[in-house]
Design an enzyme around this catalytic site. Sequence first.
Site, PDB file in Angstrom:
ATOM      1  N   LYS A 170       6.760 -10.993  -4.054  1.00  0.00           N
ATOM      2  CA  LYS A 170       5.451 -10.368  -3.813  1.00  0.00           C
ATOM      3  C   LYS A 170       5.618  -8.850  -3.863  1.00  0.00           C
ATOM      4  O   LYS A 170       6.203  -8.244  -2.963  1.00  0.00           O
ATOM      5  CB  LYS A 170       4.888 -10.747  -2.436  1.00  0.00           C
ATOM      6  CG  LYS A 170       3.426 -10.312  -2.312  1.00  0.00           C
ATOM      7  CD  LYS A 170       2.972 -10.081  -0.889  1.00  0.00           C
ATOM      8  CE  LYS A 170       3.188  -8.682  -0.402  1.00  0.00           C
ATOM      9  NZ  LYS A 170       2.440  -7.629  -1.089  1.00  0.00           N
ATOM     10  N   GLY A 201      -0.711 -10.078  -3.961  1.00  0.00           N
ATOM     11  CA  GLY A 201      -1.785 -10.174  -2.968  1.00  0.00           C
ATOM     12  C   GLY A 201      -1.432  -9.404  -1.717  1.00  0.00           C
ATOM     13  O   GLY A 201      -0.331  -8.847  -1.610  1.00  0.00           O
ATOM     14  N   GLY A 203      -0.211  -8.125   1.873  1.00  0.00           N
ATOM     15  CA  GLY A 203       0.949  -8.491   2.674  1.00  0.00           C
ATOM     16  C   GLY A 203       0.606  -9.409   3.828  1.00  0.00           C
ATOM     17  O   GLY A 203       1.300 -10.400   4.079  1.00  0.00           O
ATOM     18  N   GLU A 245      15.110  -4.238   5.170  1.00  0.00           N
ATOM     19  CA  GLU A 245      15.436  -2.888   4.674  1.00  0.00           C
ATOM     20  C   GLU A 245      14.230  -2.030   5.050  1.00  0.00           C
ATOM     21  O   GLU A 245      13.187  -2.109   4.408  1.00  0.00           O
ATOM     22  CB  GLU A 245      15.629  -2.900   3.152  1.00  0.00           C
ATOM     23  CG  GLU A 245      16.656  -3.892   2.645  1.00  0.00           C
ATOM     24  CD  GLU A 245      18.087  -3.511   2.976  1.00  0.00           C
ATOM     25  OE1 GLU A 245      18.342  -2.328   3.257  1.00  0.00           O
ATOM     26  OE2 GLU A 245      18.947  -4.406   2.969  1.00  0.00           O
ATOM     27  N   CYS A 279      12.820   6.201   1.154  1.00  0.00           N
ATOM     28  CA  CYS A 279      13.237   5.730   2.488  1.00  0.00           C
ATOM     29  C   CYS A 279      14.437   6.516   2.997  1.00  0.00           C
ATOM     30  O   CYS A 279      14.578   6.718   4.192  1.00  0.00           O
ATOM     31  CB  CYS A 279      13.537   4.243   2.451  1.00  0.00           C
ATOM     32  SG  CYS A 279      14.711   3.807   1.163  1.00  0.00           S
ATOM     33  N   GLU A 378       8.770   8.521  10.857  1.00  0.00           N
ATOM     34  CA  GLU A 378       8.859   8.628   9.398  1.00  0.00           C
ATOM     35  C   GLU A 378       7.504   9.085   8.846  1.00  0.00           C
ATOM     36  O   GLU A 378       6.488   8.435   9.084  1.00  0.00           O
ATOM     37  CB  GLU A 378       9.229   7.264   8.806  1.00  0.00           C
ATOM     38  CG  GLU A 378       9.476   7.323   7.316  1.00  0.00           C
ATOM     39  CD  GLU A 378       9.765   5.948   6.725  1.00  0.00           C
ATOM     40  OE1 GLU A 378       9.036   4.995   7.045  1.00  0.00           O
ATOM     41  OE2 GLU A 378      10.719   5.843   5.930  1.00  0.00           O
TER      42      GLU A 378
HETATM   43  P1  NAD Z   1       4.669  -1.675   4.247  1.00  0.00           P
HETATM   44  O1  NAD Z   1       5.515  -2.178   5.368  1.00  0.00           O
HETATM   45  O2  NAD Z   1       3.284  -1.311   4.525  1.00  0.00           O
HETATM   46  O3  NAD Z   1       4.611  -2.771   3.076  1.00  0.00           O
HETATM   47  C1  NAD Z   1       5.785  -3.292   2.479  1.00  0.00           C
HETATM   48  C2  NAD Z   1       5.461  -4.665   1.899  1.00  0.00           C
HETATM   49  O4  NAD Z   1       5.172  -5.543   2.983  1.00  0.00           O
HETATM   50  C3  NAD Z   1       4.217  -4.675   1.002  1.00  0.00           C
HETATM   51  O5  NAD Z   1       4.426  -5.595  -0.055  1.00  0.00           O
HETATM   52  C4  NAD Z   1       3.123  -5.180   1.942  1.00  0.00           C
HETATM   53  O6  NAD Z   1       2.078  -5.826   1.252  1.00  0.00           O
HETATM   54  C5  NAD Z   1       3.913  -6.149   2.816  1.00  0.00           C
HETATM   55  N1  NAD Z   1       3.354  -6.345   4.157  1.00  0.00           N
HETATM   56  C6  NAD Z   1       2.705  -5.448   4.919  1.00  0.00           C
HETATM   57  N2  NAD Z   1       2.369  -6.015   6.104  1.00  0.00           N
HETATM   58  C7  NAD Z   1       2.852  -7.277   6.072  1.00  0.00           C
HETATM   59  C8  NAD Z   1       2.826  -8.371   6.999  1.00  0.00           C
HETATM   60  N3  NAD Z   1       2.255  -8.268   8.188  1.00  0.00           N
HETATM   61  N4  NAD Z   1       3.417  -9.525   6.641  1.00  0.00           N
HETATM   62  C9  NAD Z   1       4.037  -9.638   5.447  1.00  0.00           C
HETATM   63  N5  NAD Z   1       4.076  -8.654   4.527  1.00  0.00           N
HETATM   64  C10 NAD Z   1       3.491  -7.493   4.842  1.00  0.00           C
HETATM   65  O7  NAD Z   1       5.485  -0.468   3.596  1.00  0.00           O
HETATM   66  P2  NAD Z   1       5.047   0.442   2.382  1.00  0.00           P
HETATM   67  O8  NAD Z   1       4.034   1.428   2.858  1.00  0.00           O
HETATM   68  O9  NAD Z   1       4.746  -0.397   1.206  1.00  0.00           O
HETATM   69  O10 NAD Z   1       6.422   1.196   2.052  1.00  0.00           O
HETATM   70  C11 NAD Z   1       6.896   2.288   2.748  1.00  0.00           C
HETATM   71  C12 NAD Z   1       7.936   1.874   3.773  1.00  0.00           C
HETATM   72  O11 NAD Z   1       9.009   1.174   3.156  1.00  0.00           O
HETATM   73  C13 NAD Z   1       8.579   3.071   4.441  1.00  0.00           C
HETATM   74  O12 NAD Z   1       8.729   2.808   5.803  1.00  0.00           O
HETATM   75  C14 NAD Z   1       9.946   3.155   3.764  1.00  0.00           C
HETATM   76  O13 NAD Z   1      10.936   3.804   4.512  1.00  0.00           O
HETATM   77  C15 NAD Z   1      10.246   1.710   3.593  1.00  0.00           C
HETATM   78  N6  NAD Z   1      11.266   1.532   2.564  1.00  0.00           N
HETATM   79  C16 NAD Z   1      12.506   1.125   2.941  1.00  0.00           C
HETATM   80  C17 NAD Z   1      13.507   0.994   1.990  1.00  0.00           C
HETATM   81  C18 NAD Z   1      14.884   0.527   2.348  1.00  0.00           C
HETATM   82  O14 NAD Z   1      15.597   0.098   1.446  1.00  0.00           O
HETATM   83  N7  NAD Z   1      15.287   0.593   3.594  1.00  0.00           N
HETATM   84  C19 NAD Z   1      13.226   1.257   0.656  1.00  0.00           C
HETATM   85  C20 NAD Z   1      11.949   1.677   0.325  1.00  0.00           C
HETATM   86  C21 NAD Z   1      10.966   1.804   1.280  1.00  0.00           C
END
Ligand code: NAD
Length: 471
Positions: A170, A201, A203, A245, A279, A378
Site C-alpha cells: 500500500k 487507498g 491508511g 521504520e 526521515c 519532527e
Molecule cells: P504517515 O504515518 O502519515 O503515513 C505513512 C503510511 O501509513 C501511509 O501509507 C499512510 O496511508 C499509512 N497510514 C497512516 N495512518 C495509518 C493507520 N492508522 N493505519 C495504517 N496505515 C496508516 O507518514 P507520512 O506523512 O506518509 O510520512 C512521513 C513520516 O514517515 C515521517 O515521520 C518520516 O520520518 C517517516 N519516514 C521514516 C522513514 C524510515 O525509514 N525510518 C523513511 C521515510 C519516512
Amino acid sequence: MHTYSGLFIDGAWSLSSGQATSNVLNPATEEVVGTIPCGNLEDVDRAVKAARKAFPGWSRTSASTRGAYIQALVTKLREHSQQMAALITDELGMPVQWCQSIQVEGPISGLESYIALAESMEHVSQVGNAQVYREAIGVCAFINPWNYPLHQLIGKLAPALAAGCTVVVKPSQETPLHAFFLAELLESIGLPAGVFNLVSGPGALIGEAMARHPDVDMLSFTGSTGAGINVSQSAATTVKRVCLELGGKSPLLIAPSANLERAVRHGVNDIMINSGQTCTALSRMLIPAERYAEALDIAMDEVSGMRLGDPQDPQTFLGPMCSARQLRTVREYIEAGQAEGARLLTDADAGQRFDRGYYQSPVLFADVNNRMRIAQEEIFGPVLCMIPYQGIEDGIAQANDSPFGLSSAVWAGSSTEAITLGRQIRAGQCFLNGADFNYQAPFGGYKESGNGREWGEHGLTEFVEIKALMS
Ligand code: NAD
C-alpha cells in the site's frame, strides 16, 4: 496525466469493487497529475488471498531463480529510470537536479545487491544435532510514506523477493504513481501471479486492514511514529512480525576539532535536500558555543545559494513541500519556534509569495534550546535548529536528548575521534565526516524511530524465519 483504473492483484489489473478513485496532485502546480483507484476491504482480502496462494510455489523456487527475477527488474528499472524519476518529480516535487540519482538510481543499486544476497537463503548451518534452515516468513504487507517512494518500496520488496516472500503493497495517497509503474514493470518481467499485489487507498482503512489481517505473516511499516504505534496495536492480535521504520530528529554533532566550514555546509545541505522531507535529515546542528557565531554566518552563506522554485528547472535546489497539509505543518512549527524564543535568520515567507505550489523557503533557527518543541519534534521540512553546546560531553548529551534515534552525524578533526563520538550516539546510523549513504549497511532506528532494519544482509533477516531440524 497518469491514469490507473485498476489495482494489481494476482498478476492482473482488476477494478476495485468500490469503484472510488483518488487524485494525485503535482505539489508545484496544484494540478491533478494522476488518478488511482481507491481500494476497499474486499480488495485487501483478495490481495492477501492471492499472496497466500502464490507463497508455497514462490518460496520453493531456488535462490538463483529469484535472483534472476530481481536482475530482470533491475534491467527494466534502468531502462525506465528517467520515466520513473519524472513521475516522482510530478507526484513529490523533488527537483530534477536530484530526483533521478537519489530517488531512482540509488534504490536500483540497493535492489541489485539482493541478487547475491538471495543465495544466503540456501545456507544451512549445523548446531550440534540440529540443522538450521532459513525460510521465507510468508505473506508480507508493506505500508509506505510519500517522501522517498521508490526507495522505501524497494527497501522492502528486494529482500522480500530474495527471501521468497509474497507481498501486498500500500503506497501513500500522496505519491502512489511510482508503485503503479513498478507493478507494470513487474508484470512485464513475468513475475509469477500473486507474488506482488498492489492495493491503494487511505491508511486508516487499507493499512489498518492489512495490519489486522490474520493471513498476513509480517508487516513492514514506514511512516510516522504515531501511525506506527497504531499499526503495531492492530497487528498485535495476530502476533505477526512488525518492522517499524519511523520518524527522526537527527543530530549533527560538530566537535571543536572539526573543520567548521565543511561541517556546517554539509549539515545545511543535508537538511535542505528534498525540502527537509527526509526521515534521516540532520535537523539539529550541535555547535561548540565558542564557534557558534561563526557557524551561523557559514550557514547563512550556504543557504543563500539555494534556489527555491520549479522542480523542473535544473538549477532548483528546493522544490515545493509534498502537500498542502505538509506545508501547513511546517508553517505551524515556524510560528511555534518563534513563540518559543528561537531567532529566525532567514526569510521564512519567500515561498508564500509564489502564485501556486506548496513552497517553503529554507529556515535557519538560531538560539535554539534542545528542549524546545522545534528541537524535540519532527518537523519534516527545510528547518534547521542551530544549537550551541558547552564542552563535548554536553554536545553528546544534547545529541541523545531526543525521543528519536534514527540517524546522526559527527564531524571531528580525525576519523578516530569521529568514531569515538559516533559510538556514543544512540541512533541506528551515524555518518562520520560527511560519509555517503550505503545501500549495503543496515538502516533503522533506536528508540521511537523504530525497531526494524532495512537494506543489505540485515534487511533480509527481517523476512526470514529460522527452523531447526534435529536428527
Ligand atoms: P504517515 O504515518 O502519515 O503515513 C505513512 C503510511 O501509513 C501511509 O501509507 C499512510 O496511508 C499509512 N497510514 C497512516 N495512518 C495509518 C493507520 N492508522 N493505519 C495504517 N496505515 C496508516 O507518514 P507520512 O506523512 O506518509 O510520512 C512521513 C513520516 O514517515 C515521517 O515521520 C518520516 O520520518 C517517516 N519516514 C521514516 C522513514 C524510515 O525509514 N525510518 C523513511 C521515510 C519516512
